[in-house]
Enzyme design. Sequence first.
Site, PDB file in Angstrom:
ATOM      1  N   ASP A 286      18.209 -11.384  -1.927  1.00  0.00           N
ATOM      2  CA  ASP A 286      17.520 -10.200  -1.826  1.00  0.00           C
ATOM      3  C   ASP A 286      17.088  -9.599  -3.067  1.00  0.00           C
ATOM      4  OD1 ASP A 286      17.417  -7.238  -1.733  1.00  0.00           O
ATOM      5  OD2 ASP A 286      18.374  -7.504   0.302  1.00  0.00           O
TER       6      ASP A 286
ATOM      7  N   CYS B  58     -19.856   8.534   0.393  1.00  0.00           N
ATOM      8  CA  CYS B  58     -19.829   9.118  -0.800  1.00  0.00           C
ATOM      9  C   CYS B  58     -18.891   8.681  -1.719  1.00  0.00           C
ATOM     10  CB  CYS B  58     -20.095  10.589  -0.962  1.00  0.00           C
ATOM     11  SG  CYS B  58     -18.633  11.701  -0.606  1.00  0.00           S
TER      12      CYS B  58
ATOM     13  N   ILE C 127       0.642  -1.167   0.036  1.00  0.00           N
ATOM     14  CA  ILE C 127       0.053  -0.087   0.015  1.00  0.00           C
ATOM     15  C   ILE C 127       0.802   1.226  -0.005  1.00  0.00           C
ATOM     16  CG2 ILE C 127      -1.906  -1.014   1.234  1.00  0.00           C
ATOM     17  CD1 ILE C 127      -0.094   1.161   3.449  1.00  0.00           C
TER      18      ILE C 127
ATOM     19  N   CYS D 200     -13.940   8.436   1.231  1.00  0.00           N
ATOM     20  CA  CYS D 200     -15.233   8.758   2.177  1.00  0.00           C
ATOM     21  C   CYS D 200     -16.134   7.437   2.115  1.00  0.00           C
ATOM     22  CB  CYS D 200     -15.955   9.957   1.777  1.00  0.00           C
ATOM     23  SG  CYS D 200     -17.520  10.005   2.310  1.00  0.00           S
TER      24      CYS D 200
ATOM     25  N   HIS E 220      -4.561  -4.318  -2.634  1.00  0.00           N
ATOM     26  CA  HIS E 220      -4.914  -3.939  -1.225  1.00  0.00           C
ATOM     27  C   HIS E 220      -4.717  -2.444  -0.837  1.00  0.00           C
ATOM     28  CE1 HIS E 220      -2.991  -7.944   1.007  1.00  0.00           C
ATOM     29  NE2 HIS E 220      -4.013  -8.112   0.044  1.00  0.00           N
TER      30      HIS E 220
HETATM   31  P1  CNA Z   1       5.211 -10.701   4.518  1.00  0.00           P
HETATM   32  O1  CNA Z   1       4.391 -11.847   4.742  1.00  0.00           O
HETATM   33  O2  CNA Z   1       5.667  -9.764   5.700  1.00  0.00           O
HETATM   34  O3  CNA Z   1       6.507 -11.208   3.902  1.00  0.00           O
HETATM   35  C1  CNA Z   1       7.371 -10.630   3.533  1.00  0.00           C
HETATM   36  C2  CNA Z   1       8.323 -11.675   2.736  1.00  0.00           C
HETATM   37  O4  CNA Z   1       9.304 -10.932   2.230  1.00  0.00           O
HETATM   38  C3  CNA Z   1       9.223 -12.402   3.906  1.00  0.00           C
HETATM   39  O5  CNA Z   1       9.047 -13.705   3.437  1.00  0.00           O
HETATM   40  C4  CNA Z   1      10.733 -11.838   3.731  1.00  0.00           C
HETATM   41  O6  CNA Z   1      11.624 -12.706   4.109  1.00  0.00           O
HETATM   42  C5  CNA Z   1      10.695 -11.204   2.633  1.00  0.00           C
HETATM   43  N1  CNA Z   1      11.695 -10.326   2.314  1.00  0.00           N
HETATM   44  C6  CNA Z   1      12.022  -9.318   3.174  1.00  0.00           C
HETATM   45  N2  CNA Z   1      12.951  -8.308   2.719  1.00  0.00           N
HETATM   46  C7  CNA Z   1      13.460  -9.036   1.478  1.00  0.00           C
HETATM   47  C8  CNA Z   1      14.350  -8.635   0.656  1.00  0.00           C
HETATM   48  N3  CNA Z   1      14.967  -7.401   0.625  1.00  0.00           N
HETATM   49  N4  CNA Z   1      14.671  -9.219  -0.337  1.00  0.00           N
HETATM   50  C9  CNA Z   1      13.919 -10.799  -0.751  1.00  0.00           C
HETATM   51  N5  CNA Z   1      12.918 -11.016   0.372  1.00  0.00           N
HETATM   52  C10 CNA Z   1      12.578 -10.217   1.351  1.00  0.00           C
HETATM   53  O7  CNA Z   1       4.477  -9.583   3.521  1.00  0.00           O
HETATM   54  P2  CNA Z   1       3.590 -10.159   2.299  1.00  0.00           P
HETATM   55  O8  CNA Z   1       3.584  -8.804   1.568  1.00  0.00           O
HETATM   56  O9  CNA Z   1       3.699 -11.464   1.751  1.00  0.00           O
HETATM   57  O10 CNA Z   1       2.080 -10.160   3.082  1.00  0.00           O
HETATM   58  C11 CNA Z   1       1.309  -9.446   2.556  1.00  0.00           C
HETATM   59  C12 CNA Z   1       0.687  -8.227   3.490  1.00  0.00           C
HETATM   60  C13 CNA Z   1       1.881  -7.522   3.995  1.00  0.00           C
HETATM   61  C14 CNA Z   1      -0.129  -7.183   2.603  1.00  0.00           C
HETATM   62  O11 CNA Z   1      -1.199  -7.203   3.467  1.00  0.00           O
HETATM   63  C15 CNA Z   1       0.535  -6.066   2.712  1.00  0.00           C
HETATM   64  O12 CNA Z   1      -0.332  -4.846   2.493  1.00  0.00           O
HETATM   65  C16 CNA Z   1       1.367  -5.996   3.732  1.00  0.00           C
HETATM   66  N6  CNA Z   1       2.479  -4.933   4.145  1.00  0.00           N
HETATM   67  C17 CNA Z   1       2.729  -3.862   3.131  1.00  0.00           C
HETATM   68  C18 CNA Z   1       3.897  -3.074   3.364  1.00  0.00           C
HETATM   69  C19 CNA Z   1       4.026  -2.035   2.253  1.00  0.00           C
HETATM   70  O13 CNA Z   1       3.225  -1.676   1.483  1.00  0.00           O
HETATM   71  N7  CNA Z   1       5.351  -1.749   2.130  1.00  0.00           N
HETATM   72  C20 CNA Z   1       4.427  -3.319   4.518  1.00  0.00           C
HETATM   73  C21 CNA Z   1       4.404  -4.276   5.429  1.00  0.00           C
HETATM   74  C22 CNA Z   1       3.047  -4.907   5.137  1.00  0.00           C
END
Ligand code: CNA
Length: 251
Positions: A236, A131, A104, A128, A120
């Site tokens: 990474d 509306c 997000i 709102c 998401h």
């Molecule tokens: P998660 O479940 O937190 O998984 C993130 C994954 O990324 C993990 O398995 C980590 O090991 C992996 N990871 C972290 N850093 C790195 C990197 N540099 N390189 C490679 N892999 C990495 O998050 P998901 O996105 O799978 O889960 C979905 C949720 C998290 C959604 O509802 C999102 O909206 C929500 N979220 C969003 C944000 C954002 O908008 N930046 C931040 C935190 C959570």
Amino acid sequence: MSDDIQQAAAAIETADTVVAFTGAGVSTASGIPDFRSEGGLWEQYDPAEFHYQRFKRDPGGFWEKRLEMYEQVFADDIEPNEAHETLVTLEQRGVLDTVITQNIDDLHGAAGTESLLEIHGNGRRVVCEECGKRSTLEDVTDRIEAGELPPRCQTCGGPLKPDVVLFGEELPETTMQQARTAAREADLFLAIGSSLTVEPAASLPRIAHRTGSSLLIVNLEATSFSDVAAFEFRSDVTETLPELAATLEQL
Ligand code: CNA
């Protein structure tokens, strides 16, 4: 250059339709914590604070907590990183068709991705509840800081909610339909920086896999799709994606 990277780059180059699905791991290098890793947002916040029922019950308290959390997501120094930028490069090169994101944080849009499905929502927007009028987080933050709590729609007076899917809310049906179609049509589905555990979003790699797409995963840790992936890089995203793009240039 490793053989795996060579083969994965060749798979991107030869696939007719390539779709990328990104999660919080794509943005950690920009300074935004993910949910589940050490130091992640769930160590700092109780998910119940951001439940839709909490918003309905106590919109003022909800917004106070939300803005506190947003200091980590929308801080002035947070910018797209090499992973977001590489996805733009791949799109501009014509080898990446769509990016579907669970994030997000607006960073794909800020980097310049054109074909983007934010399943998401987008935290830089506010909507709102009555509306449907949308406004900016910046505007609403200014009003909250000036004492308007909870903030209300300037057109109809309805309650203002972040334009994101809160716990307890449905995912936006039109966007999810487009995401499912993209997953079905993909020959190659890139799952990038996601634990692939959050449903119903995790249904997308499942749809892609079941309808014949190859999966290419880049994530620091194993995911539940690791055993069916054609390519898996436990690495990474800010290193592996640029490496893939650089290899593509040399094919
Ligand atoms: P998660 O479940 O937190 O998984 C993130 C994954 O990324 C993990 O398995 C980590 O090991 C992996 N990871 C972290 N850093 C790195 C990197 N540099 N390189 C490679 N892999 C990495 O998050 P998901 O996105 O799978 O889960 C979905 C949720 C998290 C959604 O509802 C999102 O909206 C929500 N979220 C969003 C944000 C954002 O908008 N930046 C931040 C935190 C959570």
